[in-house]
Design a protein around this motif. Structure first.
Motif, PDB file in Angstrom:
ATOM      1  N   GLU A 164     -13.038 -29.950  14.618  1.00 56.52           N
ATOM      2  CA  GLU A 164     -12.582 -28.574  14.758  1.00 56.52           C
ATOM      3  C   GLU A 164     -12.643 -27.852  13.419  1.00 56.52           C
ATOM      4  O   GLU A 164     -12.299 -28.406  12.391  1.00 56.52           O
ATOM      5  N   GLY A 165     -13.095 -26.593  13.456  1.00 54.30           N
ATOM      6  CA  GLY A 165     -13.164 -25.802  12.250  1.00 54.30           C
ATOM      7  C   GLY A 165     -14.506 -25.876  11.535  1.00 54.30           C
ATOM      8  O   GLY A 165     -14.773 -25.098  10.648  1.00 54.30           O
ATOM      9  N   ARG A 166     -15.337 -26.805  11.886  1.00 53.15           N
ATOM     10  CA  ARG A 166     -16.656 -26.920  11.279  1.00 53.15           C
ATOM     11  C   ARG A 166     -17.617 -27.408  12.353  1.00 53.15           C
ATOM     12  O   ARG A 166     -17.212 -28.063  13.310  1.00 53.15           O
ATOM     13  N   PRO A 167     -18.888 -27.093  12.186  1.00 50.09           N
ATOM     14  CA  PRO A 167     -19.850 -27.603  13.172  1.00 50.09           C
ATOM     15  C   PRO A 167     -19.901 -29.127  13.117  1.00 50.09           C
ATOM     16  O   PRO A 167     -19.745 -29.715  12.038  1.00 50.09           O
ATOM     17  N   PRO A 168     -20.104 -29.769  14.251  1.00 47.02           N
ATOM     18  CA  PRO A 168     -20.271 -31.227  14.208  1.00 47.02           C
ATOM     19  C   PRO A 168     -21.538 -31.566  13.438  1.00 47.02           C
ATOM     20  O   PRO A 168     -22.499 -30.796  13.432  1.00 47.02           O
ATOM     21  N   THR A 169     -21.525 -32.693  12.777  1.00 43.71           N
ATOM     22  CA  THR A 169     -22.739 -33.107  12.074  1.00 43.71           C
ATOM     23  C   THR A 169     -23.678 -33.781  13.059  1.00 43.71           C
ATOM     24  O   THR A 169     -23.254 -34.277  14.114  1.00 43.71           O
ATOM     25  N   LEU A 170     -24.929 -33.829  12.695  1.00 45.35           N
ATOM     26  CA  LEU A 170     -25.904 -34.518  13.534  1.00 45.35           C
ATOM     27  C   LEU A 170     -25.518 -35.989  13.679  1.00 45.35           C
ATOM     28  O   LEU A 170     -25.587 -36.545  14.779  1.00 45.35           O
ATOM     29  N   ASP A 171     -25.104 -36.613  12.600  1.00 41.99           N
ATOM     30  CA  ASP A 171     -24.702 -38.023  12.666  1.00 41.99           C
ATOM     31  C   ASP A 171     -23.578 -38.228  13.682  1.00 41.99           C
ATOM     32  O   ASP A 171     -23.601 -39.191  14.459  1.00 41.99           O
ATOM     33  N   GLU A 172     -22.586 -37.330  13.682  1.00 43.96           N
ATOM     34  CA  GLU A 172     -21.475 -37.437  14.635  1.00 43.96           C
ATOM     35  C   GLU A 172     -21.977 -37.290  16.064  1.00 43.96           C
ATOM     36  O   GLU A 172     -21.564 -38.045  16.957  1.00 43.96           O
ATOM     37  N   LEU A 173     -22.852 -36.327  16.275  1.00 40.97           N
ATOM     38  CA  LEU A 173     -23.373 -36.114  17.628  1.00 40.97           C
ATOM     39  C   LEU A 173     -24.213 -37.292  18.097  1.00 40.97           C
ATOM     40  O   LEU A 173     -24.101 -37.726  19.249  1.00 40.97           O
ATOM     41  N   LEU A 174     -25.071 -37.810  17.216  1.00 38.94           N
ATOM     42  CA  LEU A 174     -25.901 -38.957  17.603  1.00 38.94           C
ATOM     43  C   LEU A 174     -25.058 -40.169  17.949  1.00 38.94           C
ATOM     44  O   LEU A 174     -25.371 -40.912  18.883  1.00 38.94           O
ATOM     45  N   ALA A 175     -23.980 -40.375  17.221  1.00 35.97           N
ATOM     46  CA  ALA A 175     -23.102 -41.527  17.484  1.00 35.97           C
ATOM     47  C   ALA A 175     -22.535 -41.491  18.897  1.00 35.97           C
ATOM     48  O   ALA A 175     -22.285 -42.538  19.496  1.00 35.97           O
ATOM     49  N   GLY A 176     -22.361 -40.293  19.454  1.00 32.70           N
ATOM     50  CA  GLY A 176     -21.801 -40.173  20.798  1.00 32.70           C
ATOM     51  C   GLY A 176     -22.802 -39.793  21.869  1.00 32.70           C
ATOM     52  O   GLY A 176     -22.424 -39.609  23.029  1.00 32.70           O
ATOM     53  N   GLY A 235     -38.274 -23.114   2.693  1.00 29.74           N
ATOM     54  CA  GLY A 235     -38.077 -24.381   3.385  1.00 29.74           C
ATOM     55  C   GLY A 235     -36.814 -25.126   3.052  1.00 29.74           C
ATOM     56  O   GLY A 235     -36.595 -26.228   3.542  1.00 29.74           O
ATOM     57  N   ALA A 236     -35.936 -24.571   2.220  1.00 25.92           N
ATOM     58  CA  ALA A 236     -34.676 -25.235   1.894  1.00 25.92           C
ATOM     59  C   ALA A 236     -33.665 -24.988   3.010  1.00 25.92           C
ATOM     60  O   ALA A 236     -33.507 -23.868   3.492  1.00 25.92           O
ATOM     61  N   ARG A 237     -32.989 -26.038   3.421  1.00 26.59           N
ATOM     62  CA  ARG A 237     -31.972 -25.913   4.464  1.00 26.59           C
ATOM     63  C   ARG A 237     -30.784 -25.148   3.897  1.00 26.59           C
ATOM     64  O   ARG A 237     -30.274 -25.470   2.824  1.00 26.59           O
ATOM     65  N   VAL A 238     -30.332 -24.122   4.639  1.00 28.59           N
ATOM     66  CA  VAL A 238     -29.221 -23.309   4.147  1.00 28.59           C
ATOM     67  C   VAL A 238     -28.004 -23.322   5.071  1.00 28.59           C
ATOM     68  O   VAL A 238     -26.962 -22.794   4.709  1.00 28.59           O
ATOM     69  N   GLY A 239     -28.105 -23.936   6.241  1.00 35.00           N
ATOM     70  CA  GLY A 239     -26.938 -23.985   7.110  1.00 35.00           C
ATOM     71  C   GLY A 239     -27.245 -24.453   8.510  1.00 35.00           C
ATOM     72  O   GLY A 239     -28.394 -24.726   8.864  1.00 35.00           O
ATOM     73  N   THR A 240     -26.179 -24.532   9.291  1.00 31.49           N
ATOM     74  CA  THR A 240     -26.250 -24.953  10.690  1.00 31.49           C
ATOM     75  C   THR A 240     -25.356 -24.036  11.507  1.00 31.49           C
ATOM     76  O   THR A 240     -24.266 -23.677  11.070  1.00 31.49           O
ATOM     77  N   VAL A 241     -25.822 -23.669  12.687  1.00 36.33           N
ATOM     78  CA  VAL A 241     -25.047 -22.851  13.606  1.00 36.33           C
ATOM     79  C   VAL A 241     -25.027 -23.559  14.952  1.00 36.33           C
ATOM     80  O   VAL A 241     -26.062 -24.044  15.423  1.00 36.33           O
ATOM     81  N   VAL A 242     -23.864 -23.613  15.582  1.00 39.82           N
ATOM     82  CA  VAL A 242     -23.747 -24.216  16.907  1.00 39.82           C
ATOM     83  C   VAL A 242     -24.064 -23.163  17.952  1.00 39.82           C
ATOM     84  O   VAL A 242     -23.556 -22.040  17.891  1.00 39.82           O
ATOM     85  N   GLY A 243     -24.924 -23.528  18.902  1.00 39.71           N
ATOM     86  CA  GLY A 243     -25.313 -22.604  19.955  1.00 39.71           C
ATOM     87  C   GLY A 243     -24.307 -22.566  21.088  1.00 39.71           C
ATOM     88  O   GLY A 243     -23.520 -23.493  21.275  1.00 39.71           O
ATOM     89  N   ASP A 244     -24.348 -21.491  21.870  1.00 38.62           N
ATOM     90  CA  ASP A 244     -23.473 -21.322  23.023  1.00 38.62           C
ATOM     91  C   ASP A 244     -24.213 -21.720  24.310  1.00 38.62           C
ATOM     92  O   ASP A 244     -25.315 -22.280  24.252  1.00 38.62           O
ATOM     93  N   ALA A 245     -23.626 -21.410  25.467  1.00 36.45           N
ATOM     94  CA  ALA A 245     -24.229 -21.795  26.750  1.00 36.45           C
ATOM     95  C   ALA A 245     -25.595 -21.148  26.953  1.00 36.45           C
ATOM     96  O   ALA A 245     -26.510 -21.775  27.487  1.00 36.45           O
TER      97      ALA A 245
END
Length: 168
Positions: free
Chosen positions: A2-14, A132-142
């Protein structure tokens, strides 16, 4: 999470059903293996991609559908040529299935404005600077979920399997 986007590692683990990754840029910054490849030196694949394999293999072993698709300009950039070269060692060896779609064949596909990871029903959009430098992540909606599933499946259907794609 909560409060931050989930990381890819966290999502892959589940992950339980699907992992889709759509890449649409012709250059990404930050790969030490790319610098090695550009210098004409041999890449130590275990060192370069061992942590990725450790992350992906358990996901694939659980029966999760793990696919990566790349929309690329042709003739391909040096970076895409590098990606193609390392894909058997970096991605396929980890258990990913990979397809390539020449950008000229993607004109009728609805594509989001950014690369994304779709893990089960969570969309993570990857934001990059112009160089090409990564600058952030945004979580998408439905709505983003619907678009990303549609676009990924369309790219996948038109794409060429890694073993069959030979960039000029």
């Amino acid at each position: 999470m909560e409060g931050r986007p989930p990381t890819l590692d966290e999502l892959l683990a589940g992950a339980t059903r699907r992992v889709f990754h759509l890449e649409m840029r012709d250059h990404y910054e930050g790969s030490p293996a790319y610098a090695t490849w550009l210098a004409g030196e041999p890449i130590d694949y275990a060192a370069a991609y061992g942590s990725w394999h450790a992350l992906v293999r358990p996901v694939v072993a659980r029966g999760v559908d793990f696919r990566r698709a790349r929309v690329v300009s042709e003739p391909v950039s040096r970076y895409v040529r590098f990606e193609h070269h390392v894909t058997p060692h970096a991605n396929v060896a980890a258990g990913e299935r990979v397809r390539w779609l020449p950008r000229g064949r993607a004109s009728k596909v609805r594509l989001p404005g950014n690369d994304f990871w779709l893990v089960d029903d969570v969309v993570l959009f990857s934001l990059f600077s112009g160089d090409g430098a990564r600058v952030g992540t945004v979580v998408g909606d439905a709505e983003a979920l619907s678009l990303t599933v549609e676009s990924f499946e369309a790219v996948w259907a038109l794409g060429i399997d890694h073993a069959e794609y030979h960039p000029d």
